[in-house]
Design a protein around this motif. Sequence first.
Motif, PDB file in Angstrom:
ATOM      1  N   PRO B  96     -27.565   1.819 -26.685  1.00  0.00           N
ATOM      2  CA  PRO B  96     -26.502   2.634 -26.072  1.00  0.00           C
ATOM      3  C   PRO B  96     -26.058   2.104 -24.708  1.00  0.00           C
ATOM      4  N   GLU B  97     -27.017   1.693 -23.867  1.00  0.00           N
ATOM      5  CA  GLU B  97     -26.651   1.173 -22.548  1.00  0.00           C
ATOM      6  C   GLU B  97     -25.697  -0.007 -22.698  1.00  0.00           C
ATOM      7  N   PHE B  98     -25.986  -0.853 -23.681  1.00  0.00           N
ATOM      8  CA  PHE B  98     -25.186  -2.048 -23.911  1.00  0.00           C
ATOM      9  C   PHE B  98     -23.807  -1.653 -24.418  1.00  0.00           C
ATOM     10  N   TYR B  99     -23.786  -0.672 -25.315  1.00  0.00           N
ATOM     11  CA  TYR B  99     -22.506  -0.204 -25.850  1.00  0.00           C
ATOM     12  C   TYR B  99     -21.608   0.280 -24.720  1.00  0.00           C
ATOM     13  N   TYR B 100     -22.172   1.087 -23.815  1.00  0.00           N
ATOM     14  CA  TYR B 100     -21.342   1.618 -22.732  1.00  0.00           C
ATOM     15  C   TYR B 100     -20.934   0.525 -21.753  1.00  0.00           C
ATOM     16  N   ALA B 101     -21.803  -0.466 -21.567  1.00  0.00           N
ATOM     17  CA  ALA B 101     -21.411  -1.598 -20.726  1.00  0.00           C
ATOM     18  C   ALA B 101     -20.256  -2.364 -21.385  1.00  0.00           C
ATOM     19  N   LEU B 102     -20.344  -2.524 -22.709  1.00  0.00           N
ATOM     20  CA  LEU B 102     -19.298  -3.264 -23.429  1.00  0.00           C
ATOM     21  C   LEU B 102     -17.945  -2.569 -23.315  1.00  0.00           C
ATOM     22  N   ILE B 103     -17.917  -1.248 -23.564  1.00  0.00           N
ATOM     23  CA  ILE B 103     -16.607  -0.590 -23.521  1.00  0.00           C
ATOM     24  C   ILE B 103     -16.059  -0.562 -22.095  1.00  0.00           C
ATOM     25  N   THR B 104     -16.970  -0.423 -21.116  1.00  0.00           N
ATOM     26  CA  THR B 104     -16.513  -0.415 -19.720  1.00  0.00           C
ATOM     27  C   THR B 104     -15.890  -1.755 -19.356  1.00  0.00           C
ATOM     28  N   LEU B 110      -9.564  -6.062 -19.667  1.00  0.00           N
ATOM     29  CA  LEU B 110      -8.232  -6.147 -20.263  1.00  0.00           C
ATOM     30  C   LEU B 110      -7.177  -5.500 -19.381  1.00  0.00           C
ATOM     31  N   VAL B 111      -7.498  -4.353 -18.790  1.00  0.00           N
ATOM     32  CA  VAL B 111      -6.475  -3.698 -17.967  1.00  0.00           C
ATOM     33  C   VAL B 111      -6.198  -4.507 -16.702  1.00  0.00           C
ATOM     34  N   PHE B 112      -7.253  -4.868 -15.983  1.00  0.00           N
ATOM     35  CA  PHE B 112      -7.023  -5.514 -14.688  1.00  0.00           C
ATOM     36  C   PHE B 112      -6.855  -7.025 -14.821  1.00  0.00           C
ATOM     37  N   PHE B 113      -7.821  -7.671 -15.443  1.00  0.00           N
ATOM     38  CA  PHE B 113      -7.843  -9.129 -15.353  1.00  0.00           C
ATOM     39  C   PHE B 113      -6.882  -9.800 -16.326  1.00  0.00           C
ATOM     40  N   VAL B 114      -6.661  -9.181 -17.469  1.00  0.00           N
ATOM     41  CA  VAL B 114      -5.763  -9.818 -18.442  1.00  0.00           C
ATOM     42  C   VAL B 114      -4.348  -9.280 -18.303  1.00  0.00           C
ATOM     43  N   LEU B 115      -4.182  -7.958 -18.430  1.00  0.00           N
ATOM     44  CA  LEU B 115      -2.821  -7.429 -18.524  1.00  0.00           C
ATOM     45  C   LEU B 115      -2.172  -7.207 -17.160  1.00  0.00           C
ATOM     46  N   MET B 158     -17.775 -11.582 -13.421  1.00  0.00           N
ATOM     47  CA  MET B 158     -18.495 -12.374 -14.429  1.00  0.00           C
ATOM     48  C   MET B 158     -19.991 -12.354 -14.128  1.00  0.00           C
ATOM     49  N   SER B 159     -20.346 -12.497 -12.850  1.00  0.00           N
ATOM     50  CA  SER B 159     -21.773 -12.537 -12.513  1.00  0.00           C
ATOM     51  C   SER B 159     -22.437 -11.203 -12.842  1.00  0.00           C
ATOM     52  N   SER B 160     -21.658 -10.114 -12.762  1.00  0.00           N
ATOM     53  CA  SER B 160     -22.274  -8.814 -13.063  1.00  0.00           C
ATOM     54  C   SER B 160     -22.678  -8.728 -14.534  1.00  0.00           C
ATOM     55  N   LEU B 161     -22.095  -9.589 -15.366  1.00  0.00           N
ATOM     56  CA  LEU B 161     -22.470  -9.560 -16.786  1.00  0.00           C
ATOM     57  C   LEU B 161     -23.880 -10.107 -16.999  1.00  0.00           C
ATOM     58  N   PHE B 162     -24.378 -10.848 -16.008  1.00  0.00           N
ATOM     59  CA  PHE B 162     -25.634 -11.558 -16.237  1.00  0.00           C
ATOM     60  C   PHE B 162     -26.817 -10.985 -15.467  1.00  0.00           C
ATOM     61  N   ILE B 163     -26.598  -9.888 -14.729  1.00  0.00           N
ATOM     62  CA  ILE B 163     -27.738  -9.354 -13.966  1.00  0.00           C
ATOM     63  C   ILE B 163     -28.626  -8.500 -14.862  1.00  0.00           C
ATOM     64  N   GLN B 164     -29.832  -8.244 -14.369  1.00  0.00           N
ATOM     65  CA  GLN B 164     -30.856  -7.624 -15.221  1.00  0.00           C
ATOM     66  C   GLN B 164     -30.454  -6.230 -15.701  1.00  0.00           C
ATOM     67  N   THR B 165     -29.830  -5.429 -14.802  1.00  0.00           N
ATOM     68  CA  THR B 165     -29.490  -4.062 -15.207  1.00  0.00           C
ATOM     69  C   THR B 165     -28.124  -3.987 -15.871  1.00  0.00           C
ATOM     70  N   GLY B 166     -27.477  -5.116 -16.028  1.00  0.00           N
ATOM     71  CA  GLY B 166     -26.211  -5.148 -16.742  1.00  0.00           C
ATOM     72  C   GLY B 166     -25.031  -4.746 -15.874  1.00  0.00           C
ATOM     73  N   PRO B 167     -23.821  -4.939 -16.409  1.00  0.00           N
ATOM     74  CA  PRO B 167     -22.618  -4.617 -15.644  1.00  0.00           C
ATOM     75  C   PRO B 167     -22.390  -3.108 -15.597  1.00  0.00           C
ATOM     76  N   ALA B 168     -21.332  -2.718 -14.890  1.00  0.00           N
ATOM     77  CA  ALA B 168     -20.977  -1.307 -14.805  1.00  0.00           C
ATOM     78  C   ALA B 168     -20.836  -0.729 -16.212  1.00  0.00           C
ATOM     79  N   ALA B 169     -21.248   0.536 -16.377  1.00  0.00           N
ATOM     80  CA  ALA B 169     -21.228   1.119 -17.721  1.00  0.00           C
ATOM     81  C   ALA B 169     -20.728   2.551 -17.698  1.00  0.00           C
ATOM     82  N   GLY B 170     -19.892   2.877 -16.710  1.00  0.00           N
ATOM     83  CA  GLY B 170     -19.431   4.267 -16.607  1.00  0.00           C
ATOM     84  C   GLY B 170     -18.008   4.453 -17.094  1.00  0.00           C
ATOM     85  N   GLY B 171     -17.517   3.557 -17.935  1.00  0.00           N
ATOM     86  CA  GLY B 171     -16.120   3.614 -18.342  1.00  0.00           C
ATOM     87  C   GLY B 171     -15.270   2.890 -17.303  1.00  0.00           C
ATOM     88  N   TRP B 172     -14.086   2.387 -17.733  1.00  0.00           N
ATOM     89  CA  TRP B 172     -13.295   1.614 -16.762  1.00  0.00           C
ATOM     90  C   TRP B 172     -12.772   2.507 -15.646  1.00  0.00           C
TER      91      TRP B 172
END
Lengths: 357, 605
Positions: B96-104, B110-115, B158-172
Motif C-alpha cells: 500500500p505504501e508503494f501504491y500511494y507513492a506511485l499515484i502521488t 505529469l501535472v507539473f513536470f510534463v504538462l 528524482m532523488s526522492s524516488l530512491f530514498i529509504q522511506t520513499g517519495p511523497a505519498a499523500g496524493g499530488w
Amino acid sequence: MQTFFIVAILILGFLITFQIARASEYVSVLRGEEKSRKQSNRINAFLLLLFLILGLFGVYYCNEKLAGKILTVSASYQGEHIDTMLWITTAITGIVFFITHIALFWFCFKYQESDNRKAYYYPHNNKLEFIWTVVPAITLTILVGYGLYYWFKITGKAPKNAMVVEVTGSQFQWDFRYPGFDGILGKKYYRDINVAANNPLGQVWDDPANHDDIHTTGEMHLVVNKPVKLVIGSKDVIHDVGLVHFRMKMDAVPGTPTTMWFTPKYTTAEMKKITGNPDFVYELSCDQMCGKGHWSMRGVVVVETQEEFDQWLIQKKPQYYVAFPDKDPSNPAFKADSTKSGNAAIIPANSQVKTKQ
Amino acid sequence: MDAMHAHPGVVSAHEVFPSEAEHHAHHHKQSFITKYIFSQDHKTISKQFLITGIIWAIIGGLFSVLFRLQLGFPGQAFPILETVFGKWAPGGEIKPEFYYALITMHGTILVFFVLTAGLSGTFSNFLIPLQVGARDMASPFLNMLSYWFFFLASIVMMSSLFIQTGPAAGGWTVYPPLSALHEASEGSKLGMDLWIVSIALFVVSILLGGLNYVSTILNLRTKGMSMTRMPLTIWAFFFTAIMGIVTFPVLLSGLILLFFDRNLGTSFYLSDIVINGQILPNEGGSAILFQHLFWFLGHPEVYIVIMPAMGIVSEILSVNSRKPIFGYMAMVGSLFAITILSTLVWAHHMFVTGMNPLLGSIFALLTLLIAVPSAIKVFNWLTTIWRGNIRFTPAMLFAIGFVSLFISGGLTGIFVGNATLDIQLHDTMFIIAHFHLVMGVAAFFGMFAGLYHWFPKMFGRYMNPTIGYIHFWVTLIGAYLIFWPMHYQGLAGMPRRYLDKSPWVSFNQFGELDKMISVVTIIVFVVQLMFVFNFFYSIFKGRKVTSENPWKANTLEWTTPINPGHGNWTGEIPEVHRWAYDYGKDGKDFIPQTEPVGVNEKIER
C-alpha cells in the motif's frame, strides 16, 4: 521466463511496426508523395467516420454493460434531489455531447481534402457567436439554478427533531458516539484521548453530559425516516465520511468539526430487497486519502426501525462506565471504594481544561 | 522597411540548405557546452524542456502502468516487481505504501513536470520568439536559468524516488496533516521535504520563464505584429504565463508554511491531533487553509496545462483545414475570460470540506460560468473545420482528438462543478475520468499535435507519419476505453485511490472492467514508447525537410531558414502586414503574414 517472452514479443512487434513504417515512407517517395499523402488522407477521414459510428455504439454498449452496476435508488430523501439533478445534467450534457461529436467527426469526413473543393473563407460571424455564447449561458444558468436550489435544501440546517451521532475518523477506523438519554454530546478535548484508559475520543469526564454518551466502533445505527445529523471530526489526518447509498459526503477535519444531515429512507432489510442482494449493507467509506490504509477504512451503517434501534442502544454501556467500572450501577463492585485505582490520576488532568470545547 | 525586404523568406530560401554545419556560419563560434548545455538560444532551451519532459513522461506513465497492474489484478503476484522494487513489492505484490507513492508521483510528475514544464516550457520557448518575430526571449539568460531551475527541481524529485522511506505519498495535492506529520505515513518523512524543495525550485523556474514570455510578447513583436495579429498560440502562451505568475507564488507560500509545520513546530495547518497515540501540542491551525492556498494554484494549474494545448490546436486546425480560425476575437476573449475566472473557482474542489454552503454556492456559480468560454471555443473549432479542405496530418488528427476529448471531459465538468452533484461525485472515480479526459489526455493530445506539427521546424526533419497514425489511433481509442467506463465506477460511488476493492460490498463489482482498463493502459503505454522512439530516431534519421514552409502555413516561424541558428532570421526580421489566418482568401490557398496587403484587398485585421 514468461516475462522475458512478453518483453521479447513486445520488442519484436515494435521493430516490425517500425520497419513497416519506414518502408512505407520509402514507398511513398517512390510512388509520389502527393499521391500517397492523398491516399492516407482518405483512409484517415474514413477511420474518423468509423470511429464516430463505433464510438456511438461503444457508448451504448458500455451503458448496457455497466448501467446495472451503478447505484440504485437513493437511500435518503436528500439523495433523491441529487439523483434528479444527475438526470437533468445527464440529459442536457448528453444532447450536447452527441451533437458536437457527430458534427466534429462528420465534418472531418465530409470536408476531407479534395481537389474539387476550395476551403470557404469564413473568419467570423457575430450573430452565430452571439448565439453560442447566450445559449450555453442560459442553459448553465438553469443548471446552476436547479443545483443551488437543491444545494441549499441539502446543506441547510438540520430539523429540530434530528437525532445526533458523532463520527470520528482516525487511521484507519471509524468511531461513533451517541448522546445517550440527555440528547447532548458531552464535551471532549483531544489531549484527554487515552485509549489505554478507555477514553478513545477524549471525552471530558467532568462534563456530566458525557456520562451517558455511548461509544461504538465500526458500526453506526440509524433510524429509518428519522433525520440524523452527523457531527464529524478526526483525530489525526483528514478523512471523509462517504455514504454512497445516501449520496452524502463530508470531510472529517482535525480541529474543525463539520456537520451533515439526511433522512434515511429504507432500512437495511428493505434495501436488501430493492437491490436483490442478500449481502447488501450500507457502507461508510473514507473518501479522502488518509494514508496507507485509506482503501480499507470501512464502516457499516445499519438503518433500522425505531424499536430495533432502541433495542440495540439499550444494550450498550455508556463509555463513562467502561472507563470507570466502579461507577456503573450494573456493576457488582458499584458503591465499593471509589478512591482506589487510576481514576485519581485522570481527573486532575481533566480539571485543568475548562474552557475548551 | 522598404519593399525589398518584404519577402525575406524568398531571399533566404536560396542561401540556406539543410546541411548540419551551414547555420553556424553566421554566428560566433560556440563550444558544445554553450550550444547544447548552457545554451541561451530559446530553441535549444525549448528542446531541453521537451526532452526532460519526455523522460518524466515515461517515468510518470510507467508508474500508472504499475499501479494499474495492482488495480486490474489485485492479489496477483508479478515477481518482476520484486526484482525491480525489492521491499516495496514483496513477493511481487505492490505494498500500500508503494501504491500511494506511485499515484502521488504519477500526479506530481505529469501535472507539473510534463504538462506544465514539458508542454508550456517547450512550446512557449520555441514559438514565442519565432511567431512574434523576435531573435530570442527578452532575457535569454533568465530563460536559461528557468530551464536549469526546472532541471534542479527534477533532480531533487528524482532523488526522492530512491530514498529509504520513499517519495511523497499523500496524493499530488499533499493535504496536511497527512503530509505534515512524519508519523502519518512513510511518504511524509524525508520524501515530503524533498517534494516541497523540488516544487519550490519548480516555482522559481515557472516565474522566470513566465516573466520572460510576457515581456517578450509585450515588447519584442516585430513591426506590424499588433497584439490582435498574433497567432492564437501566442495568446494562449501569454495568458498561461500570466496565470502562472499570479498563482504559483501562492502555492509556494502554502508550501513554505507546510515546511515550517513539518520541521519547525509551527501550527499553520495543525490542530487537535493525536497520532499513533501521541498527543501533539499544535492547536489553532486550520488544515483547510492549505487547501485554499493549494487550489488557488491548483485550479488555474489545470488551465495552465490546457491553454497552451488550446492555442496549439487552434493553430493546427486552421492550418490543416486551410481556413481561418473562426471567431478570432472570441477565441482571444474566451482565453481572457478563462484566465480571469480560473482564479475565482478554486474552492469547487472543497465543496465537502465543511465550507460555508453560501460560499460553496458562489463557487458553483463561477465554476459553471467558466463553461461558457469553453463552449465558445468548442463551437468555434467546429466551425473552423466546417467547409474546410482538411489534411489529416498526424498533428491534425491529434488536434481533432483534442477537441473530442475536451468535449467529453468538459461536459462532465458541468456535473462535478455543480455543488449538489459534487456531494455524490467528489473523490470518486468519476473525478479521475473527468480530469484525465479534459486536462490529462487532452493536454497530451495538444502536445503531440504540436510536436508532429513543429518537429520539422525544431529538427529540420519529419517524424515518420505511419507511426504517427498508429500512435494517434491507439491512443485515442485507448483513452476512451480507459476513461469512459470509469465514469460508471464513479457513479457507483467507488472512491478514488482505493488499492483493493475486495473488502467492500459496494465497490467490488468491477473486477472485469478493471482488468480491461489495465490491459489497455499497458498497450497505450507501449505505443507511447513507440512515439518516443520515433521522436529520437527522426531527430537523426528522419526524412529531411526540403522546403521552408512544409505545411504551407502563414505564421512567421516558417519564414526562417530550415535549420535556423541563434537569432532565427539570417537577414532582417520580417515585417508583418496581416493576421495569421488568411487561408483560402480571395482564391489563394494561403497568404503569409509577411505578404503586403494588396491594393484593393480588404483585410480581416
